[in-house]
Design an enzyme around this catalytic site. Structure first.
Site, PDB file in Angstrom:
ATOM      1  N   ASP A  90       3.539   7.968  -8.231  1.00 55.11           N
ATOM      2  CA  ASP A  90       4.105   8.756  -7.120  1.00 55.11           C
ATOM      3  C   ASP A  90       3.116   8.689  -5.975  1.00 55.11           C
ATOM      4  O   ASP A  90       1.926   9.023  -6.156  1.00 55.11           O
ATOM      5  CB  ASP A  90       4.273  10.220  -7.536  1.00 55.11           C
ATOM      6  CG  ASP A  90       5.301  10.380  -8.655  1.00 55.11           C
ATOM      7  OD1 ASP A  90       6.126   9.477  -8.837  1.00 55.11           O
ATOM      8  OD2 ASP A  90       5.270  11.423  -9.328  1.00 55.11           O
ATOM      9  N   HIS A 144       8.549   7.915  -5.714  1.00 58.74           N
ATOM     10  CA  HIS A 144       8.357   7.415  -7.081  1.00 58.74           C
ATOM     11  C   HIS A 144       8.669   5.915  -7.178  1.00 58.74           C
ATOM     12  O   HIS A 144       9.732   5.459  -6.764  1.00 58.74           O
ATOM     13  CB  HIS A 144       9.272   8.198  -8.031  1.00 58.74           C
ATOM     14  CG  HIS A 144       9.229   7.708  -9.455  1.00 58.74           C
ATOM     15  ND1 HIS A 144       8.696   8.448 -10.479  1.00 58.74           N
ATOM     16  CD2 HIS A 144       9.638   6.549 -10.014  1.00 58.74           C
ATOM     17  CE1 HIS A 144       8.783   7.775 -11.605  1.00 58.74           C
ATOM     18  NE2 HIS A 144       9.359   6.600 -11.338  1.00 58.74           N
ATOM     19  N   GLU A 163      14.049   9.889  -5.656  1.00 62.34           N
ATOM     20  CA  GLU A 163      12.731  10.374  -5.204  1.00 62.34           C
ATOM     21  C   GLU A 163      12.067   9.285  -4.361  1.00 62.34           C
ATOM     22  O   GLU A 163      11.701   8.230  -4.895  1.00 62.34           O
ATOM     23  CB  GLU A 163      11.829  10.676  -6.423  1.00 62.34           C
ATOM     24  CG  GLU A 163      12.334  11.822  -7.275  1.00 62.34           C
ATOM     25  CD  GLU A 163      11.487  12.025  -8.542  1.00 62.34           C
ATOM     26  OE1 GLU A 163      10.544  11.255  -8.773  1.00 62.34           O
ATOM     27  OE2 GLU A 163      11.796  12.969  -9.283  1.00 62.34           O
ATOM     28  N   HIS A 172       6.298   7.296 -16.225  1.00 63.25           N
ATOM     29  CA  HIS A 172       4.934   7.801 -16.060  1.00 63.25           C
ATOM     30  C   HIS A 172       4.230   7.867 -17.412  1.00 63.25           C
ATOM     31  O   HIS A 172       3.039   7.640 -17.501  1.00 63.25           O
ATOM     32  CB  HIS A 172       4.947   9.213 -15.463  1.00 63.25           C
ATOM     33  CG  HIS A 172       5.241   9.253 -13.991  1.00 63.25           C
ATOM     34  ND1 HIS A 172       4.336   8.859 -13.044  1.00 63.25           N
ATOM     35  CD2 HIS A 172       6.338   9.670 -13.313  1.00 63.25           C
ATOM     36  CE1 HIS A 172       4.853   9.028 -11.828  1.00 63.25           C
ATOM     37  NE2 HIS A 172       6.084   9.513 -11.967  1.00 63.25           N
TER      38      HIS A 172
HETATM   39  C1  LIG Z   1       8.529  15.135 -11.767  1.00 60.60           C
HETATM   40  C2  LIG Z   1       8.604  13.993 -10.787  1.00 60.60           C
HETATM   41  N1  LIG Z   1       7.406  13.901 -10.063  1.00 60.60           N
HETATM   42  C3  LIG Z   1       8.853  12.711 -11.526  1.00 60.60           C
HETATM   43  O1  LIG Z   1       7.936  11.979 -11.785  1.00 60.60           O
HETATM   44  N2  LIG Z   1      10.113  12.442 -11.870  1.00 60.60           N
HETATM   45  C4  LIG Z   1      10.473  11.266 -12.605  1.00 60.60           C
HETATM   46  C5  LIG Z   1      11.969  11.132 -12.682  1.00 60.60           C
HETATM   47  C6  LIG Z   1       9.903  11.284 -14.018  1.00 60.60           C
HETATM   48  O2  LIG Z   1       9.742  12.353 -14.611  1.00 60.60           O
HETATM   49  O3  LIG Z   1       9.718  10.183 -14.543  1.00 60.60           O
HETATM   50 ZN   LIG Z   2       7.280   9.926 -10.395  1.00 59.23          ZN
END
Ligand SMILES: C[C@@H](N)C(=O)N[C@H](C)C(=O)O
Ligand SMILES: [Zn+2]
Length: 687
Positions: A610, A670, A667, A603
């Protein structure tokens, strides 16, 4: 020196009993693999300093360096300077960040372990070759230590070489198998003190007998005036820039030596490193100066001049000629200590590569600590047997390989390690390229001779490795994609490659764009811009979804395909500033669900998103769990779910995959854009 033999044997026996006792005591404090490999990260600053220096300075300090000073005079200044600068740079630039990072990145115990964690390398493409490289070269390196110990015992006592070798090797194995890292480091304290004492004593006696600095200069001048010039070789020829650069280049090897880096990782607290640095540098400046002085003063003191390889025995001859048998025996024990200590440190690192990076990683990821400890011990014996096998052939092939080992580690691991500690944009492929290019350059460079090829292979190896890391990290994904394109279009040839490159390379510079500009009707529910998120507070100043341009364009394709099914995307998050990642990590430091900011999240590169599916009225389709519900239900392989949720999850995954997005295993919401590595981690505000 027959009149010394009895006393020498006694001194050696006392020394060996002392290190074996150390092994027994340390063994009681070794309960886990972490204790065996890094002493449970419990070293104080003095122990760390002595241990790092003793692991570095093998018998070479008492034999090789005085020999060089004796034979080549002031030329040895360049090598000494290179080693001093390299050691200081290593303590200042590598020790603190490496200590902190290895603990933070999942308690990494070895260098390959660190690289694997730093680049989130689950494919083992980084860890496995690094571990093999360490295992191979350190076994040879340790083998050379056995050769030196065997030869010393053979010369002193007239024993058969294999027997002398077995005794030297046996002592090292016994104390390191029992006590592991702690035994080796405590023994290093003894070894380092002994080396310091005997060098200082011998140098002081030499200077005194030469009549002080003026006397040394007059002796060298009378013997061979070329020895007084750092610019000349003993035959009066100019040393030239190649000679000077080669000697200085030795210092570049430090950041790649696993047996030294393991000491940095093992200190109790990073805050104690400045004191350790002062201790280490004081020790090093003193012993290097003393070793060089032993060589210079030997010219005037020894009764007969030494020739060829014999020059490396200048310290031994000085000790025997100048001191009483008891003190001379102590000096010889100093050589044995230097050889055995540095060999033990290499054996330990090689065995840890087997236990931690190969056995645990490949064969038994879930095995218990005790089992691993025994694997570590057994592999130390295995590596020692291999090193003994290498040492049984005491010919130059081994020594030539050893000459390469310092350069090999320095070039293959040095630049990737240094850059990984300071450059967040470095990628896994960059690290791999640096290791491969550095290692290959060292192996190939020595095969040619003349001109540039006479420069010590570590220098080009280091430079090329650093370049490879930089180029591949920056443009590697683009080049890889262009290569794939070329393979796909096959016969359409070079034109395709240039088109591919021209299209790919600028992506590294792609700006962050608002997703609404690529998908004007996109539905956003940016949770971190509200307090409806797992942190329980608002973290973004604006409800915007920024993404790298190609990522946004691909999502527009996804939206188009979904529209044909009466569906659409609803986005929870896109680009996330790195500082926000740190806040999330503080709330939930669990790498399954939140990326460690030390490695950065995809991100943070603007290359992950997401999202979920909604129908034409904007109602969310049933999915396995809520967004950011960090439980097994969110995992992609969790199957105990209603049929509808399973179907919707699969649909989302398939459509996204068709447009180049890969889902995160833990997740369902994601997705990472293919080639996410090419975008740098950044920390720009969202408003
Ligand atoms: C915090 C969650 N929404 C997320 O994005 N997790 C992934 C593993 C990240 O932090 O890159
Ligand atoms: Zn994510």
């Amino acid at each position: 020196m027959p009149e010394h033999t009895g006393l020498v044997a006694l001194t050696f026996a006392v020394y060996l009993i002392a290190v074996l006792l150390i092994g027994v005591v340390a063994g009681r404090r070794t309960a886990s693999l972490s204790d065996f490999i890094l002493g449970g990260r419990s070293l104080g600053p003095w122990l760390t300093a002595f241990s790092a220096e003793a692991a570095d300075m093998s018998g070479w300090l008492l034999m090789g360096l005085p020999g060089l000073a004796y034979a080549a005079g002031f030329q040895s200044v360049w090598l000494t300077l290179g080693l001093l600068i390299g050691t200081y740079g290593n303590w200042r630039l590598v020790a603190v960040p490496l200590r902190r990072e290895t603990e933070r990145l999942g308690d990494a115990l070895t260098l390959p372990d660190y690289f694997a964690h730093r680049f989130d390398d689950r494919s083992r493409i980084l860890r496995t070759p690094a571990a093999f490289f360490i295992l191979l070269f350190l076994s040879f390196y340790a083998g050379s230590g056995f050769v030196a110990a065997g030869r010393l015992l053979q010369t002193l006592f007239g024993w058969d070489y294999p027997l002398a070798l077995a005794l030297g090797a046996g002592a090292v194995v016994l104390y390191s198998v029992g006590g592991g890292f702690l035994a080796a480091t405590w023994a290093d304290l003894l070894n380092g003190s002994l080396m310091f004492l005997v060098l200082l004593l011998t140098a002081a006696a030499g200077v005194y007998l030469n009549g002080g600095p003026g006397g040394i200069r007059d002796t060298l001048d009378a013997f061979n005036p070329a020895l007084l010039s750092p610019w000349l070789q003993p035959d009066g020829e100019s040393l030239g820039w190649i000679g000077i650069a080669s000697l200085l280049a030795w210092g570049l090897g430090y950041p790649g030596q696993p047996q030294i880096l393991s000491r940095f990782m093992a200190i109790r607290r990073a805050e104690e490193i400045p004191l350790a640095t002062r201790v280490a540098m004081t020790w090093l400046v003193t012993v290097l100066a003393a070793a060089v002085l032993v060589g210079y003063t030997g010219i005037g003191v020894l009764r007969r001049p030494l020739q060829g390889v014999e020059t490396e025995e200048v310290f031994i001859h000085m000790a025997v000629q100048l001191f009483s048998p008891g003190v001379a025996a102590l000096c010889l024990a100093g050589i044995l200590a230097a050889v055995l200590g540095s060999t033990a440190s290499k054996l330990l690192v090689a065995s840890s590569a087997v236990a931690q990076d190969l056995y645990k990683d490949w064969l038994r990821p879930d095995c218990r600590d005790r089992e691993l400890l025994w694997v570590g011990r057994c592999s130390l014996v295995g590596v020692s047997v291999a090193a003994y096998g290498v040492a049984l052939d005491p010919h130059n092939t081994v020594l030539a390989l050893v000459g390469h080992a310092w350069a090999g580690f320095g070039a293959a691991f040095g630049p990737p390690l240094l850059l990984s500690l300071y450059w967040r944009g470095m990628t896994r492929d960059g690290a791999l390229a640096g290791m491969a290019v550095g290692g290959a350059t060292v192996l190939l460079w020595g095969r040619w001779h003349g001109g540039w090829f006479d420069v010590y292979e570590l220098l080009p190896g280091f430079v090329f490795s650093a370049l490879a890391v930089a180029v591949v990290s920056r443009w590697g994904a683009g080049v890889r994609k262009a290569w794939k394109t070329l393979r796909r279009i096959g016969g359409r040839g070079l034109l395709g490659l240039s088109a591919g490159l021209a299209w790919q390379t600028p992506h590294a510079e792609e700006p962050l764009v608002d997703l609404s500009s690529a998908i004007p009707d996109v539905r956003l529910d940016i949770r971190y811009a509200t307090d409806n998120n797992f942190a329980g507070r608002r973290l973004y100043p604006a409800a915007r979804c920024l993404l790298r341009r190609p990522v946004a364009e691909r999502l527009a394709e996804v939206q188009k395909e979904l529209a044909g099914m009466g569906l659409a995307l609803k986005v929870f998050d896109g680009y996330r500033p790195w500082s926000v990642q740190k806040l999330l990590w503080e709330v939930l430091p669990d790498e399954r669900y939140v990326a460690d900011p030390a490695k950065g999240s995809r991100h943070n590169r603007g290359a992950a998103v997401d999202l979920t599916l909604v129908d034409a009225e904007g109602r969310e389709l049933a999915m396995p769990s809520a967004f950011d519900e960090f439980s097994e239900k969110a995992h992609r392989d969790f199957m105990d779910l209603p049929e509808e949720a399973l179907r919707n999850r699969a649909l989302l995954e398939q459509v996204m995959a068709r447009h180049g997005f890969t889902g995160l295993p833990t997740e369902w919401w994601h997705f990472d854009y293919e080639g996410w590595e090419r975008f740098p981690i950044s920390d720009v505000p969202l408003d």
